[in-house]
Design an enzyme around this catalytic site. Structure first.
Site, PDB file in Angstrom:
ATOM      1  N   ASN A  29      34.878 -48.704 -14.408  1.00  0.00           N
ATOM      2  CA  ASN A  29      35.007 -50.139 -14.696  1.00  0.00           C
ATOM      3  C   ASN A  29      34.004 -50.604 -15.744  1.00  0.00           C
ATOM      4  O   ASN A  29      34.311 -51.457 -16.584  1.00  0.00           O
ATOM      5  CB  ASN A  29      34.836 -50.955 -13.413  1.00  0.00           C
ATOM      6  CG  ASN A  29      36.010 -50.794 -12.466  1.00  0.00           C
ATOM      7  OD1 ASN A  29      37.053 -50.259 -12.841  1.00  0.00           O
ATOM      8  ND2 ASN A  29      35.845 -51.249 -11.244  1.00  0.00           N
ATOM      9  N   ASP A  91      43.306 -54.174 -21.761  1.00  0.00           N
ATOM     10  CA  ASP A  91      44.200 -53.698 -22.820  1.00  0.00           C
ATOM     11  C   ASP A  91      44.946 -54.859 -23.462  1.00  0.00           C
ATOM     12  O   ASP A  91      45.107 -54.919 -24.687  1.00  0.00           O
ATOM     13  CB  ASP A  91      45.207 -52.690 -22.257  1.00  0.00           C
ATOM     14  CG  ASP A  91      44.590 -51.332 -21.992  1.00  0.00           C
ATOM     15  OD1 ASP A  91      43.446 -51.097 -22.426  1.00  0.00           O
ATOM     16  OD2 ASP A  91      45.254 -50.493 -21.341  1.00  0.00           O
TER      17      ASP A  91
END
EC number: 2.7.8.-
Length: 219
Positions: A29, A91
């Protein structure tokens, strides 16, 4: 398309870096957030100001970290559902920042025709829709593998177009954006057709919470 076939060759480079990240106790993460932050920062700072070669090189480099976080997760026994959600969200943010920055540069620095600006906006919107169709289809139980223009293709074509334009190659960004716009529209349709042909496509969905589910007795 490259997402399905390009991972194995890339692992030769990615796996050693992933092992180093594990030794340094960097979590997947953390890699996702750092990669997204750097990619967005470079795109928004360098592309609108016309530093296209550096923008292409650095954006490509930082975007490559998107492969490392997943590899780190797999090496540690598999990623979490939150990690997958965070990765997908980042993304979408980086794709939006990239094509938003390109559009900004086209309007204020490149003196681009309106049609090319429109093509860039198509790329921006389609980059989100392509991913959404896949996510929504998979949530419905459809198999949504593949597609002509996925995220790797978007990054490669757009960054190569930027880099070549920075080197003085005429119409490089024009060709890149028109190719991506056409390919992205095709991919949206391709994935909708894929979903429509699924054996589960005609199954009924559950009514939203609080909505009436049965109108058979309604006069």
């Amino acid at each position: 398309m490259l997402g399905l076939h390009g991972r194995k060759p890339a692992q030769v480079i990615v796996e050693p870096v992933a092992k180093l990240m594990i030794k340094l106790k960097v979590t997947p993460n953390q890699l996702t957030l750092v990669s997204a932050g750097l990619t967005v920062g470079v795109a928004l700072l360098l592309i609108p100001t016309g530093h296209l070669i550096w923008a292409a090189v650095l954006t490509g480099l930082f975007a490559a970290f998107d492969m490392i976080d997943g590899t780190v997760a797999r090496m540690q026994g598999g990623g979490t559902k939150f990690g997958a959600t965070l990765d997908a969200t980042c993304d979408r943010i980086t794709d939006g920042a990239l094509f938003g920055a390109i559009t900004w540069w086209l309007v204020y620095s490149y003196d681009a025709p309106q049609a090319l600006v429109a093509a860039s906006l198509v790329c921006l919107v389609a980059s989100q829709v392509i991913s959404y169709v896949k996510a929504r289809g998979e949530a419905s139980g459809f198999t949504m593998d593949g597609g002509l223009v996925e995220r790797p293709e978007r990054l490669i074509v757009s960054l190569v177009g930027l880099g070549l334009t920075g080197m003085g190659v005429p119409y490089a960004i024009d060709v890149a954006l028109w190719a991506l716009a056409a390919g992205s529209i095709y991919t949206v349709v391709q994935r909708l057709v894929m979903a429509g042909k699924s054996p589960l496509a005609k199954e009924f969905t559950k009514a939203p919470a609080g909505a009436k589910a049965d109108y058979s007795n309604t006069k």
